[in-house]
Write an enzyme that holds these catalytic residues in place. Structure first.
Site, PDB file in Angstrom:
ATOM      1  N   GLU A  58       0.399  -1.016  -0.103  1.00  0.00           N
ATOM      2  CA  GLU A  58       0.117  -0.064   0.078  1.00  0.00           C
ATOM      3  C   GLU A  58       0.803   0.985  -0.250  1.00  0.00           C
ATOM      4  O   GLU A  58       0.221   2.629   0.081  1.00  0.00           O
ATOM      5  CB  GLU A  58      -0.611   0.044   1.621  1.00  0.00           C
ATOM      6  CG  GLU A  58      -0.260  -0.221   2.335  1.00  0.00           C
ATOM      7  CD  GLU A  58      -1.214  -0.067   3.816  1.00  0.00           C
ATOM      8  OE1 GLU A  58      -2.068   0.555   3.640  1.00  0.00           O
ATOM      9  OE2 GLU A  58      -1.534  -1.226   4.307  1.00  0.00           O
ATOM     10  N   CYS A  80      -3.782  -3.736   3.800  1.00  0.00           N
ATOM     11  CA  CYS A  80      -2.622  -4.579   5.093  1.00  0.00           C
ATOM     12  C   CYS A  80      -2.555  -5.918   4.544  1.00  0.00           C
ATOM     13  O   CYS A  80      -2.141  -7.307   4.362  1.00  0.00           O
ATOM     14  CB  CYS A  80      -2.728  -4.750   6.338  1.00  0.00           C
ATOM     15  SG  CYS A  80      -2.241  -2.672   6.935  1.00  0.00           S
ATOM     16  N   HIS A 118      -2.468 -10.143  12.083  1.00  0.00           N
ATOM     17  CA  HIS A 118      -1.934  -9.643  11.619  1.00  0.00           C
ATOM     18  C   HIS A 118      -1.483  -8.104  12.491  1.00  0.00           C
ATOM     19  O   HIS A 118      -2.033  -8.380  13.690  1.00  0.00           O
ATOM     20  CB  HIS A 118      -3.175  -8.150  10.460  1.00  0.00           C
ATOM     21  CG  HIS A 118      -2.036  -7.295  10.257  1.00  0.00           C
ATOM     22  ND1 HIS A 118      -1.250  -7.283   9.730  1.00  0.00           N
ATOM     23  CD2 HIS A 118      -3.027  -5.512  10.340  1.00  0.00           C
ATOM     24  CE1 HIS A 118      -1.281  -5.598   9.390  1.00  0.00           C
ATOM     25  NE2 HIS A 118      -2.842  -5.008  10.220  1.00  0.00           N
ATOM     26  N   LYS A 139      -5.600  -8.217  21.562  1.00  0.00           N
ATOM     27  CA  LYS A 139      -7.326  -7.669  21.513  1.00  0.00           C
ATOM     28  C   LYS A 139      -7.292  -8.378  21.155  1.00  0.00           C
ATOM     29  O   LYS A 139      -8.868  -9.190  21.087  1.00  0.00           O
ATOM     30  CB  LYS A 139      -7.264  -6.576  21.010  1.00  0.00           C
ATOM     31  CG  LYS A 139      -6.817  -5.632  22.410  1.00  0.00           C
ATOM     32  CD  LYS A 139      -7.403  -3.867  21.524  1.00  0.00           C
ATOM     33  CE  LYS A 139      -6.373  -3.461  22.621  1.00  0.00           C
ATOM     34  NZ  LYS A 139      -7.179  -2.375  23.423  1.00  0.00           N
TER      35      LYS A 139
HETATM   36  N1  CAA Z   1       1.236   2.982  30.725  1.00  0.00           N
HETATM   37  C1  CAA Z   1       0.892   2.179  30.079  1.00  0.00           C
HETATM   38  N2  CAA Z   1       0.033   1.492  28.882  1.00  0.00           N
HETATM   39  C2  CAA Z   1      -0.642   2.373  29.400  1.00  0.00           C
HETATM   40  C3  CAA Z   1       0.021   4.025  29.056  1.00  0.00           C
HETATM   41  C4  CAA Z   1       0.556   3.662  30.734  1.00  0.00           C
HETATM   42  N3  CAA Z   1       0.881   5.307  31.226  1.00  0.00           N
HETATM   43  N4  CAA Z   1      -0.965   4.985  28.906  1.00  0.00           N
HETATM   44  C5  CAA Z   1      -1.375   4.024  28.093  1.00  0.00           C
HETATM   45  N5  CAA Z   1      -1.459   3.519  28.254  1.00  0.00           N
HETATM   46  C6  CAA Z   1      -2.109   1.624  27.642  1.00  0.00           C
HETATM   47  C7  CAA Z   1      -4.125   1.994  27.094  1.00  0.00           C
HETATM   48  O1  CAA Z   1      -4.585   1.804  28.401  1.00  0.00           O
HETATM   49  C8  CAA Z   1      -3.993   1.640  26.028  1.00  0.00           C
HETATM   50  O2  CAA Z   1      -4.241   0.468  26.532  1.00  0.00           O
HETATM   51  P1  CAA Z   1      -5.766  -0.758  25.897  1.00  0.00           P
HETATM   52  O3  CAA Z   1      -6.092  -0.560  24.454  1.00  0.00           O
HETATM   53  O4  CAA Z   1      -5.157  -2.375  26.390  1.00  0.00           O
HETATM   54  O5  CAA Z   1      -6.552  -0.170  26.841  1.00  0.00           O
HETATM   55  C9  CAA Z   1      -2.594   1.299  25.615  1.00  0.00           C
HETATM   56  O6  CAA Z   1      -1.827   2.108  26.164  1.00  0.00           O
HETATM   57  C10 CAA Z   1      -3.084   3.078  24.539  1.00  0.00           C
HETATM   58  O7  CAA Z   1      -3.509   3.307  24.170  1.00  0.00           O
HETATM   59  P2  CAA Z   1      -5.073   4.357  24.495  1.00  0.00           P
HETATM   60  O8  CAA Z   1      -5.343   3.974  23.415  1.00  0.00           O
HETATM   61  O9  CAA Z   1      -4.982   5.848  24.611  1.00  0.00           O
HETATM   62  O10 CAA Z   1      -3.929   5.179  22.480  1.00  0.00           O
HETATM   63  P3  CAA Z   1      -4.300   6.003  21.641  1.00  0.00           P
HETATM   64  O11 CAA Z   1      -5.872   5.865  21.226  1.00  0.00           O
HETATM   65  O12 CAA Z   1      -2.769   7.315  22.302  1.00  0.00           O
HETATM   66  O13 CAA Z   1      -3.077   5.319  19.968  1.00  0.00           O
HETATM   67  C11 CAA Z   1      -3.922   3.461  18.779  1.00  0.00           C
HETATM   68  C12 CAA Z   1      -3.520   3.508  19.890  1.00  0.00           C
HETATM   69  C13 CAA Z   1      -5.594   4.045  18.497  1.00  0.00           C
HETATM   70  C14 CAA Z   1      -4.034   2.188  18.516  1.00  0.00           C
HETATM   71  C15 CAA Z   1      -3.076   4.569  17.774  1.00  0.00           C
HETATM   72  O14 CAA Z   1      -1.960   3.804  17.824  1.00  0.00           O
HETATM   73  C16 CAA Z   1      -3.201   4.362  16.309  1.00  0.00           C
HETATM   74  O15 CAA Z   1      -4.311   5.193  15.989  1.00  0.00           O
HETATM   75  N6  CAA Z   1      -2.387   3.766  15.323  1.00  0.00           N
HETATM   76  C17 CAA Z   1      -2.466   3.274  14.373  1.00  0.00           C
HETATM   77  C18 CAA Z   1      -3.824   2.274  14.416  1.00  0.00           C
HETATM   78  C19 CAA Z   1      -3.687   1.044  14.070  1.00  0.00           C
HETATM   79  O16 CAA Z   1      -2.508   0.452  13.808  1.00  0.00           O
HETATM   80  N7  CAA Z   1      -5.078   0.430  14.492  1.00  0.00           N
HETATM   81  C20 CAA Z   1      -5.452  -1.760  14.405  1.00  0.00           C
HETATM   82  C21 CAA Z   1      -5.950  -1.930  13.165  1.00  0.00           C
HETATM   83  S1  CAA Z   1      -6.446  -1.333  11.743  1.00  0.00           S
HETATM   84  C22 CAA Z   1      -5.082  -2.032  10.805  1.00  0.00           C
HETATM   85  O17 CAA Z   1      -4.528  -3.775  11.746  1.00  0.00           O
HETATM   86  C23 CAA Z   1      -4.855  -2.000   9.833  1.00  0.00           C
HETATM   87  C24 CAA Z   1      -2.990  -1.267  10.019  1.00  0.00           C
HETATM   88  O18 CAA Z   1      -2.176  -2.154   9.389  1.00  0.00           O
HETATM   89  C25 CAA Z   1      -3.136  -0.383  10.181  1.00  0.00           C
END
Ligand code: CAA
Length: 394
Positions: free
Chosen positions: A80, A112, A240, A249
């Site tokens: 991609e 992906c 993936h 998860k």
């Molecule tokens: N200590 C330990 N853990 C902590 C923490 C701390 N101080 N602060 C936060 N966390 C944990 C949170 O509890 C959370 O864990 P859980 O989900 O188990 O509750 C984790 O860290 C992440 O925290 P947030 O959810 O608050 O993180 P965020 O909103 O800032 O970002 C994300 C997370 C949305 C995945 C972001 O990284 C993102 O947008 N990533 C890209 C999108 C992605 O990968 N999506 C996956 C599905 S789509 C797909 O698979 C296609 C692809 O390849 C992209």
């Protein structure tokens, strides 16, 4: 039916990486959020002299080390993050590797899932007998990029996994039953005018998990089972991996669907080995699932000869597939011999400042005039000459 599956594989990652503790410090985020919250520790950073083509070519060279390129009748690159709107990455790879003229060459795109689309086509090509004894080369290659400072930034990465598919699957024989689940959703995408992806983060997680359930159910129907099936029948579950916590998860969701109230136990023996490499490399988009498979074969110490593994591919937008494979006797020794862990150990850790500089350089690299510099890696992107991309080869 003709048996078909993976005969050999190759992996390529950039020679440089950013330690996530350096990113956490620079962004003022507790490092535990990256290490425990997302499960990622290091992420590959591609230099401006590396692109999807050079990574694909390096991975393919490893996969083809014992094969005459003239045996390849089909070459598909799933990506991609292609380098041209028209000319496929696969054609550049054909030139760099010397693939034969009678080979069918093209690129596939579906986020992906694009690499798995190529794998499924290659398997059908072999099973239908259209291959006439030849082999297919499917290369999954990507450079995952999100805006700097965005929540997606710690889930970047770069690399490629090449799969040689044939009727002599000396690594994994892939089963004919495939469960598909696709939907038109806006969870993650990259408009033509953008270098980095746009993502609706939390929504993308729920799209992934819904697609997993849909594909798993469809696979159960496809594999003829009206009888209850439990996914702990698999020696390993390979997902993936956009970031390792996502696989956790996914496993929780899958096992919950099966009625397992304590998925932590099976997570340890079914999933964790598959995360050893991804947690050191980051998201490889199309290649993430197959890097996780390589991680299982290279790092799981249990003998897996004859064991069944489950595989889940997800591409945003979306298309997902659940399928299975049987590990061939001796496959683990073959993948261990590639010394992928040593390849990761040999990379150079860059500072946060160098990471920012590198990404800024990569931003303009697609239009930069070609520089005839000594290559630092086997295939090097030198720049552009008369609107043509120029590469150095060994
Ligand atoms: N200590 C330990 N853990 C902590 C923490 C701390 N101080 N602060 C936060 N966390 C944990 C949170 O509890 C959370 O864990 P859980 O989900 O188990 O509750 C984790 O860290 C992440 O925290 P947030 O959810 O608050 O993180 P965020 O909103 O800032 O970002 C994300 C997370 C949305 C995945 C972001 O990284 C993102 O947008 N990533 C890209 C999108 C992605 O990968 N999506 C996956 C599905 S789509 C797909 O698979 C296609 C692809 O390849 C992209």
């Amino acid at each position: 039916m003709i048996t078909a599956g993976i005969e050999a594989l190759g992996v390529a990652v950039p020679g440089t990486y950013l330690d996530l503790s350096d990113l956490a410090q620079a962004r003022g985020v507790p490092v535990a959020k990256f290490h425990e919250g997302l499960g990622v520790r290091e992420m590959s950073v591609a230099l401006a002299s590396e692109d999807t083509v050079t990574l694909a070519a390096r991975a393919a060279r490893m996969a083809l080390k014992d094969v005459d390129p003239h045996e390849i009748g089909l070459c598909i690159v799933g990506t991609e993050t292609a380098v041209d709107h028209s000319k496929p990455v696969a054609s550049f790879v054909q030139g760099l590797l010397g693939l034969p003229q009678h080979c069918r060459i093209y690129e596939t795109k579906h986020a992906c899932y694009g690499g798995t689309a190529g794998v499924m086509t290659a398997l059908d090509w072999i099973r239908a007998g259209s291959h006439k004894g030849r082999k297919a080369l499917v290369i999954c290659a990507d450079i995952a990029r999100y805006p700097l400072g965005s929540p997606g930034e710690p889930t970047q990465g770069a690399g490629a996994v090449a799969l040689l598919l044939s009727e002599s699957p000396s690594l994994i024989a892939l089963g004919p039953a495939v469960g598909t689940c696709s939907r038109d959703v806006n969870d993650f995408w990259r408009p033509l005018y953008k270098k980095s992806a746009i993502v609706d983060g939390q929504y993308s997680l729920s799209c992934y998990l819904e697609a997993l359930q849909g594909a798993y159910l469809a696979w159960q129907v496809e594999s003829g089972g009206l009888k209850p099936f439990r996914s702990d029948a698999f020696a390993a579950m390979v997902y993936h991996v956009p970031f390792p916590k996502m696989a956790k998860k996914a496993h929780w969701a899958l096992r919950d669907f099966d009625g397992d109230r304590d998925p932590e136990v099976s997570y340890r023996w079914q999933v964790e080995h598959g995360l050893n490499f991804p947690q050191r490399v980051g998201n490889l988009y199309t290649a993430s699932l197959y890097l996780s498979l390589a991680s299982v074969l290279a790092t799981d110490l249990r003998p897996l000869d004859g064991a069944q593994v489950g595989l889940f591919s997800y591409g945003s937008g979306s298309c997902a597939e659940f399928f299975t494979g049987i590990v061939t006797r001796g496959a683990q020794a073959k993948v261990k011999a590639l010394q992928l862990d040593k390849m990761l150990d040999a990379r150079r850790r860059i500072s946060f400042a160098e990471y920012e500089r590198t990404l800024a350089q990569a931003e303009g690299a697609d239009a930069a005039p070609a520089k005839r510099e000594a290559a630092g890696h086997p295939y090097t992107f030198l720049g552009v000459e008369a609107d043509r991309r120029v590469y150095a080869r060994p």
